[in-house]
Design a protein around this motif. Structure first.
Motif, PDB file in Angstrom:
ATOM      1  N   THR A  58       0.948  -0.942  -0.184  1.00 18.76           N
ATOM      2  CA  THR A  58       0.180  -0.036  -0.052  1.00 18.76           C
ATOM      3  C   THR A  58       0.793   1.150   0.117  1.00 18.76           C
ATOM      4  O   THR A  58       1.723   1.487   0.798  1.00 18.76           O
ATOM      5  CB  THR A  58      -0.918  -0.068   1.318  1.00 18.76           C
ATOM      6  N   ASN A  81      -1.651  -1.327  -3.657  1.00 15.51           N
ATOM      7  CA  ASN A  81      -2.766  -0.583  -3.471  1.00 15.51           C
ATOM      8  C   ASN A  81      -2.208   0.912  -3.329  1.00 15.51           C
ATOM      9  O   ASN A  81      -1.291   1.400  -2.925  1.00 15.51           O
ATOM     10  CB  ASN A  81      -3.532  -0.710  -2.137  1.00 15.51           C
ATOM     11  N   LYS A 103      -5.098  -1.572  -7.376  1.00 14.56           N
ATOM     12  CA  LYS A 103      -6.098  -0.894  -6.752  1.00 14.56           C
ATOM     13  C   LYS A 103      -5.706   0.591  -6.501  1.00 14.56           C
ATOM     14  O   LYS A 103      -4.770   0.567  -5.828  1.00 14.56           O
ATOM     15  CB  LYS A 103      -6.995  -1.675  -5.543  1.00 14.56           C
ATOM     16  N   LEU A 128     -10.981  -0.074  -0.955  1.00 13.78           N
ATOM     17  CA  LEU A 128      -9.775   0.585  -0.109  1.00 13.78           C
ATOM     18  C   LEU A 128     -10.490   1.891   0.574  1.00 13.78           C
ATOM     19  O   LEU A 128     -10.043   2.710   1.459  1.00 13.78           O
ATOM     20  CB  LEU A 128      -8.852   1.587  -1.121  1.00 13.78           C
ATOM     21  N   LEU A 131      -9.731   1.954   4.467  1.00  9.47           N
ATOM     22  CA  LEU A 131      -8.331   2.490   4.687  1.00  9.47           C
ATOM     23  C   LEU A 131      -8.274   3.830   4.326  1.00  9.47           C
ATOM     24  O   LEU A 131      -7.441   4.570   5.190  1.00  9.47           O
ATOM     25  CB  LEU A 131      -7.352   1.675   3.826  1.00  9.47           C
TER      26      LEU A 131
END
Length: 259
Positions: A58, A81, A103, A128, A131
């Motif tokens: 991420t 991500n 993503k 997402l 997050l």
């Protein structure tokens, strides 16, 4: 206590640095920015994008728009991500240079993020969103958009908006100076006037979601009083249309940046 989520921040300019300081205790963070030289003893820097994506899948992209494509191209060997705060760069454009399973969420915060009072629009992969809220909800107000094209409108309104507000505050203060106030007093009064009016409107909306700003303006505007004469001058200067067009023009520029 559960293990902290891992995050890599790419780019440590004003926004990246502010985000880091807000979440450094809740997330395990590494930073990649080859151009940043300050405070390295308090930040866990890595030497490459490869190291960053080995640490976590991420990444928070806080680089300039023209650096988005080369950055993501370098990270394209595996799915990751991506949270991007770059103005104008579409998800489609980012996806073209990313792994096919990457993503992406786009966000547009503004300068008041530095003090936890940002206006943040976002759009992208629904998986997402939780997050995004975990990271950014502590920094201001989040607005989930229904269409990615509206991201440029957010850029024009809240991204560029602080500059328009600062200009308005300065104009208010200078009007006070022209009327005889010392600049320091005029600026203090102008700042509090804008802050108080905004908070009053927000308070009224919390009680009645249909409250219109003009209803509150009318409460200040007595027949034949000082306010109506001042408002007349604003309209002579096309104040309303000028502000609308400032936002719209900034929105158009965001589209240009994304080409």
């Amino acid at each position: 206590m559960s293990e902290k989520k891992k995050l890599a921040i790419i780019g440590l300019g004003n926004m990246g640095k502010s985000i880091f300081h807000f979440i450094q205790h809740e997330f395990k963070i590494v930073v990649y920015d080859p151009f940043y030289t300050l405070e390295k003893d308090r930040i866990d820097f890595v030497g490459s994008l490869k190291e960053a994506t080995e640490f976590t899948n991420t990444i928070l992209l806080c680089v300039k728009p023209d650096q988005i494509t080369p950055t993501l191209t370098e990270c394209a060997s595996k799915p990751i991500n991506v949270l991007s705060i770059a103005a104008g760069i579409t998800i489609e454009k980012m996806q073209l240079v990313s792994h096919k399973e990457t993503k992406i969420v786009r966000l547009m915060p503004n300068l008041p993020l530095v003090i936890g009072e940002a206006a943040i629009g976002y759009y992208g992969d629904k998986s997402l969103h939780t997050l995004v809220e975990e990271i950014f909800s502590r920094m201001g107000k989040l607005v989930l958009l229904s269409n990615e094209k509206l991201m440029n409108a957010v850029t024009g309104l809240s991204g560029s908006g602080p500059a328009f507000v600062f200009s308005f505050i300065q104009a208010l203060a200078e009007g006070g100076v022209k009327s005889g106030l010392p600049y320091k007093d005029a600026l203090e009064l102008a700042i509090q006037t804008v802050k108080g009016a905004s908070e009053f409107l927000e308070s009224e909306l919390s009680h009645n979601a249909n409250t219109h700003p003009m209803q509150l303006r009318n409460k200040v505007t007595s027949p034949g009083g000082t306010t109506i004469f001042g408002l007349e001058q604003l309209e002579k200067g096309n104040f309303h249309a000028s502000v609308m067009n400032a936002v719209y023009t900034a929105n158009l520029r965001a589209f240009e940046l994304g080409k």
